[in-house]
Every structure is written in structure tokens, then in C-alpha cells.
Design a protein around this motif. Structure first.
Motif, short mmCIF file in Angstrom:
data_model
loop_
_atom_site.label_atom_id
_atom_site.label_comp_id
_atom_site.label_asym_id
_atom_site.label_seq_id
_atom_site.Cartn_x
_atom_site.Cartn_y
_atom_site.Cartn_z
N ILE A 159 -3.34 2.88 -2.88
CA ILE A 159 -3.22 2.16 -1.62
C ILE A 159 -3.52 0.67 -1.81
N TYR A 160 -4.52 0.39 -2.63
CA TYR A 160 -4.89 -1.01 -2.90
C TYR A 160 -3.72 -1.78 -3.52
N PHE A 161 -3.10 -1.20 -4.54
CA PHE A 161 -2.01 -1.90 -5.22
C PHE A 161 -0.73 -1.89 -4.39
N LEU A 162 -0.54 -0.87 -3.57
CA LEU A 162 0.59 -0.89 -2.65
C LEU A 162 0.44 -2.04 -1.66
N TYR A 163 -0.77 -2.28 -1.21
CA TYR A 163 -1.00 -3.37 -0.27
C TYR A 163 -0.76 -4.72 -0.94
N LEU A 164 -1.19 -4.85 -2.19
CA LEU A 164 -0.91 -6.09 -2.93
C LEU A 164 0.59 -6.30 -3.07
N TRP A 165 1.31 -5.22 -3.38
CA TRP A 165 2.76 -5.32 -3.49
C TRP A 165 3.37 -5.73 -2.15
N SER A 166 2.87 -5.18 -1.06
CA SER A 166 3.40 -5.49 0.26
C SER A 166 3.19 -6.96 0.61
N GLU A 167 2.05 -7.52 0.21
CA GLU A 167 1.78 -8.93 0.48
C GLU A 167 2.69 -9.85 -0.34
N LYS A 168 2.93 -9.46 -1.59
CA LYS A 168 3.76 -10.28 -2.47
C LYS A 168 4.56 -9.35 -3.39
N PRO A 169 5.70 -8.85 -2.93
CA PRO A 169 6.48 -7.89 -3.74
C PRO A 169 6.83 -8.46 -5.11
N GLY A 170 6.58 -7.65 -6.14
CA GLY A 170 6.87 -8.05 -7.51
C GLY A 170 6.83 -6.85 -8.41
N TRP A 171 7.41 -6.99 -9.59
CA TRP A 171 7.49 -5.86 -10.51
C TRP A 171 6.12 -5.40 -10.99
N LYS A 172 5.20 -6.36 -11.18
CA LYS A 172 3.87 -5.99 -11.70
C LYS A 172 3.17 -5.01 -10.77
N ILE A 200 5.60 4.73 2.17
CA ILE A 200 6.75 4.61 3.09
C ILE A 200 6.45 3.59 4.18
N ALA A 201 5.23 3.64 4.74
CA ALA A 201 4.87 2.72 5.83
C ALA A 201 4.90 1.26 5.36
N LEU A 202 4.32 0.98 4.19
CA LEU A 202 4.28 -0.40 3.71
C LEU A 202 5.65 -0.89 3.27
#
Length: 360
Positions: A159-172, A200-202
Motif C-alpha cells: 500500500i505504501y509503494f502503491l501510494y508513492l506510485w499514485s503520487e508520481k507514477p513511474g517504473w520504479k 484498483i482504487a489508486l
């Protein structure tokens, strides 16, 4: 100084949580769902004797035979780590699994606090961490010889890394979230409901429904989350399908029985606290849009999970262990609002609030 003060308080809370879980460390594993814990100890013993050089042949044969007689519904990750710990220690000490799971829970707490600090103040994040660490049911469940505490750790990290991806989508972030999500589901397949709901939500919030299908990062995350478990369960198709048939299809009639939902909620409010559930649901409603999407995804995932395993929802309290971080994170928006109002009050009323909270 403020940053140091925050780190010290968080560290103190995490150490306290760890010490709570290590209390009576060597007591027999009959304090919490003894059948499930003894199953883990039997598997770890079988693995240990299988790896042990020059063991007593009779003991080795017995240990492996008992190991083989247990149902294998998920990979024996915790048991394997415990067996390797036996080898390092030179003897069988089943309680090492308590230490491992307690550490898993604390690592999950660090990730939970990290996510909380991205959306709220230090005070609110500390409050959420306190609920996660000190809740009595959580203390019991997170030190038991079961895969569930490890599963919760991987869920929170996902969930933590999904949220980071949601804030700034990137491959990492997509790769990390996918790999960790795959580990959560592999540890115990029921993690798919919470991980899937959050993902799915993010994704919907970040990209919108039209852009999802063309985004390769989304497909990569989904593949990394699903493939490890798919490969494992394809090789064990009989066991996996038996579990689905026995616990979902054959018990689906319970979904039409109103008493299921009464018993389900009764069990949850007993172990989580009625006030905490009510406040958490209120927190979802007033959360910021991105964070609200995450919370809704997790809550919906939890509800779908309960519909697929209706019998366990009112008979097995540890099947609700993943609700602990969901409630912890859902409390944050309401606590944030409360402390904003309190900060505007005179010191006398702030002290009065602290006293009421401590008494409560």
C-alpha cells in the motif's frame, strides 16, 4: 530538534510494541488458535529434520511424516525461515517464530507510519501507529506461529509503494509495488482482496478508467502481483480448488442469512473496538480525495474478502487481522481534524483532553 523528537517517540512506541509481543516468549503455543500454531511448528520441525545433518533416523522419519500429513494451502515461508533459524541455533526452539512475526509486525508499523506522514501530521500518524501497535488483539495475533503477521507486513508495504506510485507514477514504484504485492499474496492468498482493492482504487484515481488499459506500468504491477501465486497454485491445483469448493462454494448459502452479518460485526467490534470502527468509517468520509480512494479500496476489498469466506468471518478472529492497518489508517483524517481544533484551544482544555484520553 523537532525531527529528533518525532523519531524518538516513534522508536519508543515501536520498542514498546515489540516488548509486548515478546512477553512470556517461551510459553507453549496454545495462547492463540493453538491448532493453527502447532501446525506451523510441526511443519518447521519436519523441515528442520529434513535439513539437519546426521539426525536420529527415527526422529527424522517421524518429523517428515507429520510434516507431510499437514494441509499445504499456502507456501511455508515462515516455517522455512524458522527451520533455518533452528539450524543456526543448533536446536529446535519453536518460539523463534514469535520473534520473527513480531519483527514483521514492527516493520509493517514503520511502513504504516511512513504512509501516515505523507497524508497527515506527526500527531495523527503517531496515533494511527499506536492503535496498530498496542491493540490487544493485534498483540496476540501478531506473535502467533502463523503466516498472517507476515502477510500484513507485505500488505502495508504494498500500500505504501502503491501510494508513492499514485503520487508520481513511474517504473520504479510500479516494479517495487508489484513485487511486494506479489509477495503479500504469495504469503497468504487472501491478501489479494486488500492488495487488489487498494491497487484498483489508486489506479482508477490516478489514471481514470480510460487510460488504464494503455498504461504498461499498470499491467506490469498486475502481472508481478498475480504471477508468483498463480505459478504456485497451478502446481497445487487440487488443494487450491478443494479449499475454494469447501470454504466458498459450499458455504455461499450463508450470504443470504442475516445472522452472518450480525455475527461478523459482533466479532469485529469485540476485537477492534466499536468506537474505533465507527471513527474509522467516519475518517474515510472526510479524507482527502487520493487518500479516500485508497481507504475505500481497502474497505471494499475487505468486504469482498468476507463474502468469499463467510464462515470464517464469525468463527476465526485472526481472519480479520488485516483490518487492523485498515482501521489505523482510516482513523487518521478524523484524528487530524480533532487535533487541529485542539491546537486552537487553551492549554487547560488541551490537558483535560489528554487526561480523558489516558483514562479512556
Amino acid at each position: 530538534m523537532k525531527r529528533t523528537y518525532e523519531i524518538l517517540l516513534v522508536a519508543l512506541l515501536l520498542v514498546m510494541g515489540l516488548m509486548l509481543r515478546l512477553y512470556d516468549l517461551t510459553d507453549p503455543p496454545i495462547d492463540f488458535h493453538s491448532t493453527r500454531q502447532l501446525r506451523g511448528a510441526i511443519i518447521a520441525r519436519g523441515m528442520y529434520y529434513d535439513m539437519l545433518p546426521n539426525p536420529d533416523p527415527v526422529l527424522r522419519e517421524q518429523a517428515i511424516a507429520y510434516w507431510g500429513s499437514t494441509g499445504q494451502y499456502e507456501p511455508s515461508i515462515l516455517e522455512k525461515i524458522t527451520a533455518y533459524s533452528y539450524l543456526l541455533m543448533g536446536e529446535e526452539n519453536w518460539w523463534i517464530a514469535r520473534i520473527i512475526n513480531s519483527l514483521f509486525w514492527i516493520v509493517g508499523g514503520i511502513a504504516l507510519y511512513g504512509l501516515a506522514r505523507r497524508v497527515a501530521s506527526f500527531t495523527s500518524a503517531l496515533f494511527a501507529l499506536a492503535y496498530y501497535v498496542v491493540l490487544p488483539f493485534g498483540v496476540q495475533a501478531s506473535r502467533s506461529f502463523q503466516p498472517d503477521p507476515g502477510m500484513v507486513m507485505w500488505i502495508i508495504l504494498t500500500i505504501y509503494f502503491l501510494y508513492l506510485w499514485s503520487e508520481k507514477p513511474g517504473w520504479k514504484w510500479a516494479v517495487i509495488a508489484g513485487l511486494i504485492g506479489g509477495m503479500a499474496i504469495l504469503t497468504k492468498v487472501v491478501a489479494v482482496y486488500i492488495v487488489g482493492g487498494a491497487a484498483i482504487a489508486l489506479v482508477l484515481y490516478t489514471l481514470g478508467i480510460k487510460r488504464i488499459w494503455r498504461n504498461m506500468q499498470v499491467w506490469l504491477m498486475a502481472a508481478l502481483m498475480v504471477l508468483p501465486s498463480a505459478i504456485y497454485y497451478i502446481n497445487r491445483g487440487g488443494r487450491a480448488s478443494d479449499y475454494f469448493t469447501s470454504w466458498t462454494l459450499s458455504l455461499s448459502h450463508l450470504l443470504l442469512d442475516p445472522s452472518l452479518y450480525v455475527r461478523w460485526f459482533s466479532l469485529v467490534q469485540d476485537i477492534m473496538g466499536f468506537a474505533a470502527i465507527l471513527l474509522a468509517l467516519t475518517g474515510v468520509l472526510i479524507a482527502k480525495p487520493r487518500y479516500r480512494a485508497l481507504l475505500l479500496g481497502m474497505w471494499i476489498g475487505y468486504l469482498i474478502y468476507g463474502l468469499f469466506l463467510p464462515y470464517q468471518m464469525f468463527t476465526h478472529n485472526y481472519y480479520h487481522i488485516q483490518l487492523i492497518p485498515i482501521i489505523s489508517l482510516s482513523l487518521i483524517p478524523l484524528v487530524e481534524l480533532l487535533f487541529e481544533k485542539l491546537c486552537k484551544q487553551k492549554r487547560l482544555w488541551q490537558i483535560a483532553f489528554i487526561g480523558i484520553a489516558l483514562i479512556g
